[in-house]
Design an enzyme around this catalytic site. Structure first.
Site, PDB file in Angstrom:
ATOM      1  N   HIS A  38      -1.976   6.794  -7.552  1.00  0.00           N
ATOM      2  CA  HIS A  38      -0.823   6.525  -6.690  1.00  0.00           C
ATOM      3  C   HIS A  38       0.009   7.715  -6.402  1.00  0.00           C
ATOM      4  O   HIS A  38       0.457   7.799  -5.027  1.00  0.00           O
ATOM      5  CB  HIS A  38       0.252   5.738  -7.627  1.00  0.00           C
ATOM      6  CG  HIS A  38      -0.077   4.411  -8.157  1.00  0.00           C
ATOM      7  ND1 HIS A  38      -0.506   4.089  -9.410  1.00  0.00           N
ATOM      8  CD2 HIS A  38      -0.458   3.285  -7.420  1.00  0.00           C
ATOM      9  CE1 HIS A  38      -0.895   2.945  -9.520  1.00  0.00           C
ATOM     10  NE2 HIS A  38      -0.814   2.140  -8.037  1.00  0.00           N
ATOM     11  N   ARG A 187      -5.545  -1.006 -14.318  1.00  0.00           N
ATOM     12  CA  ARG A 187      -6.213  -1.977 -15.106  1.00  0.00           C
ATOM     13  C   ARG A 187      -7.188  -1.226 -16.239  1.00  0.00           C
ATOM     14  O   ARG A 187      -7.718  -1.937 -17.206  1.00  0.00           O
ATOM     15  CB  ARG A 187      -7.116  -3.021 -14.341  1.00  0.00           C
ATOM     16  CG  ARG A 187      -6.037  -4.028 -13.777  1.00  0.00           C
ATOM     17  CD  ARG A 187      -6.860  -5.123 -13.160  1.00  0.00           C
ATOM     18  NE  ARG A 187      -6.130  -6.411 -12.892  1.00  0.00           N
ATOM     19  CZ  ARG A 187      -5.699  -6.549 -11.516  1.00  0.00           C
ATOM     20  NH1 ARG A 187      -5.988  -5.965 -10.574  1.00  0.00           N
ATOM     21  NH2 ARG A 187      -4.860  -7.572 -11.283  1.00  0.00           N
TER      22      ARG A 187
END
Ligand code: PAF
Length: 286
Positions: A38, A187
């Site tokens: 990110h 995840r």
């Protein structure tokens, strides 16, 4: 200090002020639980815009009934701290809800949304397209940055922007990997130490597929071998391994003239990993 904005009108007003001052604005849509991947999107955004907004919203409409919506990590304070450290993020948009009780309009994408992820997650791109369009309304930026890690998502968003004449540039940013080649993903937190040691095999098999296809091996055999290798490595299920046109995401057979993307999804226990590479990406086979 990063400005944390929780309301639609607050966000729209802030962007309007920037635009009136002649500043360009880039949006990085996320669901939080931020990692280096990110932060690299934030870096890309800062290269092309004066002001960078990161949205953080765990979007219920892109999760299926048996998926991990409830346990999806929510780490707003941590996320804001990480963003502050970049020095490149000017506002965080963290709405508490994006849907009112009467919400009954959804964007249902076809084309690039068909196949691949949609085979096991048929609801997914409807949820993604709807929330992304709403985020574009709340954060009317000049550009939005999406990771290539979710390549089908990037393709669906590009297609939506084209098809619906949205006034925003959609920018894809390269996948960030750990030292073993595993694509960074929120995840990955779900993986045990054992599973983490198996997980990079997905990328390695994509690289082997690319290498073999480039040297002219028969695609069906290459895919079957990679599927078997992943199962032997300890993956519980291989959802798909496909060689696709990089724009339409339709499977390609013998035509390797168009840009090609190789995409895969496989499960380790309850965790589903996805990854993809370009056919001509130089591989990182250890
Ligand atoms: O990639 C994600 O994190 C999400 O799918 C997105 C684009 C933020 C929409 O909820």
């Amino acid at each position: 200090m990063i400005n944390i904005i929780h309301t639609k009108s607050g966000m729209q007003d802030e962007v309007a002020r920037w635009r009136e001052a002649g500043l360009s604005v880039a949006l990085v849509p996320t669901m939080g639980s931020l990692h280096e991947g990110h932060l690299s999107l934030v870096q890309q955004a800062a290269l092309r815009a004066d002001k960078v907004v990161v949205s953080i919203y765990v979007n219920p409409s892109q999760f299926g009934e048996n998926e991990d919506f409830d346990k999806y990590p929510r780490t707003l304070d941590d996320d804001v701290q990480k963003l502050a450290q970049t020095g490149q993020c000017h506002a965080v948009y963290a709405p508490s809800s994006m849907y009112d009780d009467q919400h009954s309009t959804m964007i249902v994408p076809a084309g690039a949304a068909d196949g691949l992820e949609s085979l096991t997650r048929p609801h997914f791109f409807t949820g993604v397209a709807t929330i992304v369009l709403k985020l574009f309304q709340h954060v009317p930026a000049h550009s939005a940055i999406f990771g290539e890690k979710d390549f089908q998502q990037l393709s669906v968003v590009r297609q939506m922007a084209r098809n619906l004449d949205l006034q925003i540039d959609i920018i894809g940013a390269a996948t960030v990997r750990d030292t073993h080649g595993l694509a960074l993903s929120s995840r990955n937190h779900y993986l045990s130490a054992d599973q983490l040691s198996i997980a990079p095999q997905l990328y390695q098999q994509l690289c082997i597929i690319a290498q073999r296809v480039r040297q002219g091996d028969i695609q069906e055999l290459v895919i079957a071998d990679a599927r078997r290798a992943l199962q032997n490595a300890g993956f519980d299920e291989v959802d798909y391994l496909e060689i696709c046109d990089a724009v339409t995401l339709k499977p390609v057979q013998n035509n390797l003239q168009t840009p090609i993307r190789i995409l895969g999804a496989a499960r380790l226990g309850a965790t589903r990993l996805i990854d993809n590479i370009a056919l001509d990406e130089t591989d990182a086979l250890a």
